[in-house]
Scaffold this active site. Sequence first.
Site, PDB file in Angstrom:
ATOM      1  N   LYS A  13      16.353  28.946 -63.272  1.00 38.26           N
ATOM      2  CA  LYS A  13      16.178  28.017 -63.017  1.00 38.26           C
ATOM      3  C   LYS A  13      17.217  27.235 -62.097  1.00 38.26           C
ATOM      4  CE  LYS A  13      16.371  24.505 -66.851  1.00 38.26           C
ATOM      5  NZ  LYS A  13      16.638  23.875 -68.835  1.00 38.26           N
TER       6      LYS A  13
HETATM    7  O1  G3P Z   1      15.453  21.301 -71.281  1.00 41.39           O
HETATM    8  C1  G3P Z   1      16.167  20.363 -71.217  1.00 41.39           C
HETATM    9  C2  G3P Z   1      16.997  19.927 -71.599  1.00 41.39           C
HETATM   10  O2  G3P Z   1      18.000  20.668 -72.351  1.00 41.39           O
HETATM   11  C3  G3P Z   1      17.817  18.478 -72.026  1.00 41.39           C
HETATM   12  O3  G3P Z   1      17.670  17.982 -73.175  1.00 41.39           O
HETATM   13  O4  G3P Z   1      17.981  16.101 -74.400  1.00 41.39           O
HETATM   14  O5  G3P Z   1      20.178  16.767 -73.122  1.00 41.39           O
HETATM   15  O6  G3P Z   1      18.495  15.439 -72.265  1.00 41.39           O
HETATM   16  P1  G3P Z   1      18.675  16.347 -72.783  1.00 41.39           P
END
Ligand code: G3P
Length: 215
Positions: free
Chosen positions: A83
């Site tokens: 990634k």
């Molecule tokens: O897959 C990306 C994720 O881990 C980010 O999520 O909720 O931190 O925006 P968030």
Amino acid sequence: MKIFIDTANLDMIREINSWGILDGVTTNPSLIAKEGVDVRTRVKEIAEIVDGPVSAEIMSVTAPEMIAEAREVAAIHPNINIKLPMCVETLKAVKVLSAEGIKVNVTLIFSAHQALLAAKAGAAYVSPFVGRLDDIGTYGIDLVAQIMQVFQNYGFATEVIAASIRSPAHVLDAALAGCDIATIPYDILKKMVQHPKTDEGIAKFKADYEKSVKN
Ligand code: G3P
């Protein structure tokens, strides 16, 4: 739609894997830090549990460094994908890595232009962040739909992962947009199973069954 879990927690991964619905796992530096573990050790452990792609984020900043680190991390287990965050250095690295058969998930995608460039460079996946776009007052899911349309227009094989999922409704929106994959946190997966009318129905069937057994 394929379902990935977005976590680095082994118990959560084991549980959701036991449901028979898990197609892969995504991690990121924040999720790994929450577990207080070493990235390479943890992604190997995850890859040994789940029969599907496991995204491991690497932190190098120049293309040559990204390529070297990606080769090392991808060699840990055949399920491991790399990634990388969207930027020019990532595009250069993706071109080289994809030619070697190393799959790259280009993350932190916030526009269809970024997704188009990542796909042209040879990304196996792009990850638009739905929730973080909602956070700034836009409709994150519209980006998923735009990317799906662009990829269909030109027949790109790159798969779209709806990421930064914050609710079951986000998952449904992604599915309605025809998104290839949603990567979903554990608590959202649990919520997707539940419905109060299902619980009510189970309780009523149980009560009626017990009454009939007693008669
Ligand atoms: O897959 C990306 C994720 O881990 C980010 O999520 O909720 O931190 O925006 P968030």
